[in-house]
Write an enzyme that holds these catalytic residues in place. Structure first.
Site, PDB file in Angstrom:
ATOM      1  N   ASP A 163       0.871  -1.176   0.000  1.00 60.62           N
ATOM      2  CA  ASP A 163       0.000   0.000   0.000  1.00 60.62           C
ATOM      3  C   ASP A 163       0.914   1.234   0.000  1.00 60.62           C
ATOM      4  O   ASP A 163       2.143   1.107  -0.145  1.00 60.62           O
ATOM      5  CB  ASP A 163      -0.996  -0.030   1.171  1.00 60.62           C
ATOM      6  N   HIS A 188       9.440 -24.251   8.822  1.00 59.55           N
ATOM      7  CA  HIS A 188       8.371 -24.874   9.624  1.00 59.55           C
ATOM      8  C   HIS A 188       6.979 -24.722   9.003  1.00 59.55           C
ATOM      9  O   HIS A 188       6.161 -25.615   9.119  1.00 59.55           O
ATOM     10  CB  HIS A 188       8.324 -24.272  11.040  1.00 59.55           C
ATOM     11  N   HIS A 196       5.844 -31.036  10.389  1.00 59.72           N
ATOM     12  CA  HIS A 196       5.465 -29.730   9.821  1.00 59.72           C
ATOM     13  C   HIS A 196       4.440 -29.903   8.694  1.00 59.72           C
ATOM     14  O   HIS A 196       3.516 -29.103   8.577  1.00 59.72           O
ATOM     15  CB  HIS A 196       6.701 -28.980   9.341  1.00 59.72           C
ATOM     16  N   THR A 200       2.701  -1.321   8.751  1.00 61.58           N
ATOM     17  CA  THR A 200       3.087  -2.241   9.832  1.00 61.58           C
ATOM     18  C   THR A 200       3.347  -3.659   9.344  1.00 61.58           C
ATOM     19  O   THR A 200       3.938  -4.463  10.064  1.00 61.58           O
ATOM     20  CB  THR A 200       1.950  -2.336  10.866  1.00 61.58           C
ATOM     21  N   CYS A 209       3.167  -3.092   3.965  1.00 57.73           N
ATOM     22  CA  CYS A 209       2.336  -1.928   4.297  1.00 57.73           C
ATOM     23  C   CYS A 209       3.051  -1.179   5.413  1.00 57.73           C
ATOM     24  O   CYS A 209       4.259  -1.384   5.607  1.00 57.73           O
ATOM     25  CB  CYS A 209       0.897  -2.326   4.634  1.00 57.73           C
TER      26      CYS A 209
HETATM   27  C1  RB5 Z   1      -1.929   2.855   6.383  1.00 57.78           C
HETATM   28  O1  RB5 Z   1      -1.904   4.090   7.012  1.00 57.78           O
HETATM   29  C2  RB5 Z   1      -1.672   1.753   7.382  1.00 57.78           C
HETATM   30  O2  RB5 Z   1      -2.790   1.572   8.178  1.00 57.78           O
HETATM   31  C3  RB5 Z   1      -1.305   0.480   6.686  1.00 57.78           C
HETATM   32  O3  RB5 Z   1      -0.177   0.689   5.899  1.00 57.78           O
HETATM   33  C4  RB5 Z   1      -0.978  -0.707   7.562  1.00 57.78           C
HETATM   34  O4  RB5 Z   1      -0.071  -0.364   8.548  1.00 57.78           O
HETATM   35  C5  RB5 Z   1      -2.124  -1.463   8.070  1.00 57.78           C
HETATM   36  O5  RB5 Z   1      -1.987  -2.478   8.748  1.00 57.78           O
END
Ligand code: RB5
Length: 142
Positions: free
Chosen positions: A7, A97, A133, A66, A64
């Site tokens: 993203d 695994h 596994h 996080t 993304c």
């Molecule tokens: C976008 O702002 C953020 O929410 C997205 O990149 C991600 O971290 C979502 O889990």
């Protein structure tokens, strides 16, 4: 072929990973997004996850902010085992695994040096093929 997607939060780190894939002469397909304008991560998670689940891609890479949202979304697709990895040990262990077929990372969590190393380990570590596994992975699909 490696499927890669992100993203807006992961766009810049994705460019670094693409640079690595190109240096390694690895075939890849970039499923977007293609700039830092705000988008919804499930769309890109699903594009990459379907490419892997359909056998069009051997493995996938998702980024993304996080790594959490995009991995949760990818794991909704049948046959996908997306692993959120922010360290080298996890990248190796999830291949050995879990036979993870997608690695997810957060661009707001780790820097490009570690991210590239994680991708390198993820792409180059084979599944252990250990009976225990294989059994556990089969149970995920039940
Ligand atoms: C976008 O702002 C953020 O929410 C997205 O990149 C991600 O971290 C979502 O889990």
């Amino acid at each position: 072929m490696i499927a890669i997607g992100c993203d807006h939060g992961g766009y810049e780190l994705k460019q670094e990973i693409i640079k690595y894939l190109e240096e390694q002469k690895l075939e890849y397909k970039d499923f977007g997004c293609y700039d830092t304008n705000s988008v919804d991560y499930p769309e890109y998670a699903k594009k990459v996850a379907h490419a892997v689940a359909d056998g069009q891609a051997e493995k996938g890479i998702l980024i993304c902010g996080t790594g959490i949202g995009i991995s949760i979304a990818a794991n909704k697709v049948k046959g996908i085992r997306a692993a959120l990895c922010h360290d080298c040990f996890s990248a190796q262990a999830t291949r050995e695994h879990n036979d993870a077929n997608i690695v997810a990372m957060g661009a707001r969590v780790i820097g490009p040096g570690l991210a590239v190393k994680i991708v390198d380990i993820f792409l180059n570590t084979p599944f252990s093929n250990d009976e225990r596994h294989i059994r556990r992975i089969a149970q995920i699909e039940e």
